[in-house]
Scaffold this motif. Structure first.
Motif, short mmCIF file in Angstrom:
data_model
loop_
_atom_site.label_atom_id
_atom_site.label_comp_id
_atom_site.label_asym_id
_atom_site.label_seq_id
_atom_site.Cartn_x
_atom_site.Cartn_y
_atom_site.Cartn_z
N ILE A 19 -1.72 -7.49 -22.22
CA ILE A 19 -1.54 -8.13 -20.92
C ILE A 19 -0.56 -7.33 -20.07
O ILE A 19 -0.77 -7.13 -18.87
N GLY A 20 0.51 -6.84 -20.68
CA GLY A 20 1.51 -6.09 -19.93
C GLY A 20 0.92 -4.86 -19.26
O GLY A 20 1.21 -4.56 -18.09
N ALA A 21 0.10 -4.12 -19.99
CA ALA A 21 -0.52 -2.92 -19.43
C ALA A 21 -1.46 -3.27 -18.28
O ALA A 21 -1.54 -2.55 -17.28
N ALA A 22 -2.18 -4.38 -18.41
CA ALA A 22 -3.07 -4.82 -17.33
C ALA A 22 -2.26 -5.21 -16.10
O ALA A 22 -2.68 -4.94 -14.97
N VAL A 23 -1.11 -5.83 -16.31
CA VAL A 23 -0.24 -6.20 -15.17
C VAL A 23 0.28 -4.94 -14.48
O VAL A 23 0.30 -4.85 -13.25
N VAL A 24 0.70 -3.95 -15.27
CA VAL A 24 1.17 -2.68 -14.70
C VAL A 24 0.09 -2.07 -13.82
O VAL A 24 0.35 -1.65 -12.68
N THR A 25 -1.14 -2.02 -14.31
CA THR A 25 -2.25 -1.44 -13.55
C THR A 25 -2.49 -2.21 -12.26
O THR A 25 -2.70 -1.62 -11.19
N GLU A 26 -2.44 -3.53 -12.34
CA GLU A 26 -2.69 -4.38 -11.17
C GLU A 26 -1.63 -4.19 -10.09
O GLU A 26 -1.95 -4.04 -8.90
N LEU A 27 -0.37 -4.19 -10.49
CA LEU A 27 0.70 -4.04 -9.51
C LEU A 27 0.69 -2.65 -8.89
O LEU A 27 0.89 -2.49 -7.68
N ALA A 28 0.46 -1.64 -9.73
CA ALA A 28 0.41 -0.27 -9.21
C ALA A 28 -0.75 -0.09 -8.24
O ALA A 28 -0.63 0.59 -7.22
N ALA A 29 -1.89 -0.71 -8.53
CA ALA A 29 -3.04 -0.62 -7.64
C ALA A 29 -2.74 -1.26 -6.29
O ALA A 29 -3.31 -0.86 -5.27
N GLY A 30 -1.85 -2.23 -6.28
CA GLY A 30 -1.46 -2.88 -5.05
C GLY A 30 -0.36 -2.17 -4.29
O GLY A 30 0.10 -2.65 -3.26
N GLY A 31 0.09 -1.03 -4.81
CA GLY A 31 1.06 -0.22 -4.11
C GLY A 31 2.47 -0.26 -4.64
O GLY A 31 3.36 0.41 -4.10
N ALA A 32 2.72 -1.04 -5.69
CA ALA A 32 4.08 -1.13 -6.23
C ALA A 32 4.44 0.12 -7.02
O ALA A 32 3.57 0.76 -7.65
N ALA A 33 5.72 0.47 -7.00
CA ALA A 33 6.27 1.44 -7.95
C ALA A 33 6.62 0.64 -9.19
O ALA A 33 7.33 -0.37 -9.10
#
Length: 252
Positions: A19-33
């Motif tokens: 789940i953590g890796a999926a969250v990282v991908t989702e936030l990064a895709a939205g423009g977050a560092a």
């Protein structure tokens, strides 16, 4: 969602897998560092920042948050996802195991947020999202220890939401059902009949399958988003209806 998190910095504990890796991908895709905090960060590559962190150790948590802020210059979003599983009734785990799991699943979140608070207070879009579980709201067999820790996470989420609302910090949690994660994979592999065990886990969720990590990540992103500025103290179920629905058997 592209650009939704532009200019914001997030850290995700337990962000290297599941789940953590999926969250990282989702936030990064939205423009977050995004900073990935985990025990093993060997697979984390730029532009992600990998930071080794043991949430059961306060010094490790303090150092990890410091490194994130030094690298990115700020911190806006904390996703407390690191945790461990546990099986059995109250009779099946020792005191030492109860303390170990509680220390990681509950106090680990406390350590990270405590270290992050000064930086979250300085953010105009501060959000904390905790990974809880349907085990916090539904009685599941053979999950006494795990359920206890997740019940504590739910209560902690609400308490932190009340404490920090007027500081501009929103705190929410997601309650996944049984998700298709590496931990569940190991659980199935150790079962006498893995296929039957998987079928049983799928059947207890009304939509008839395991929850995907990506579905949980989407819920985390919603709760973390600046667009959800009036959402705080919420536990958002991502469980295929397991908690709320009572369906009749098929064909009836």
């Amino acid at each position: 969602m592209s650009g939704e998190f532009d200019g914001l910095v997030a850290l995700v504990t337990g962000g290297a897998s599941g789940i953590g890796a999926a969250v990282v991908t989702e936030l990064a895709a939205g423009g977050a560092a995004v900073a990935v905090l985990d025990l093993n960060i060997g697979g984390v590559e730029p532009p992600l920042l990998g930071v080794q962190c043991d949430v059961s150790d306060d010094a490790s948590c303090v150092d990890a948050v410091r490194r994130v802020v030094e690298h990115f210059g700020r911190l806006d979003i904390v996703v407390n996802n690191a945790g461990v599983g546990a099986q059995g009734t109250v009779a099946d785990n020792s005191d030492a195991e109860w303390h170990r799991v509680y220390d990681i699943n509950v106090v680990g979140m406390v350590r990270i947020v405590r270290a992050a608070l000064p930086h979250l207070r300085a953010s105009s879009a501060a959000a904390v999202v905790n990974t809880c579980s349907v085990a916090a709201t539904a009685g599941l067999p053979q999950r006494a220890l795990y359920s206890t820790t997740k019940g504590a996470v739910l209560a902690l989420t609400r308490a932190m939401a009340a404490d920090h609302l007027r500081e501009g910090i929103r705190v929410n949690c997601v309650n996944p059902g049984t998700a298709d994660t590496p931990w569940i994979g190991r659980l199935l592999a150790s079962a006498a009949d893995p296929e039957a065990e998987r079928a049983a886990l799928e059947a207890r969720q009304p939509h008839g399958r395991l929850v995907s990590a990506q579905e949980v990540a989407g819920a985390v992103a919603y709760l973390a988003s600046p667009r959800s500025g009036s959402t705080t103290g919420v536990d958002l179920a991502v469980d295929g209806g397991m908690q709320a629905l009572r369906l009749r058997p098929p064909g009836q």
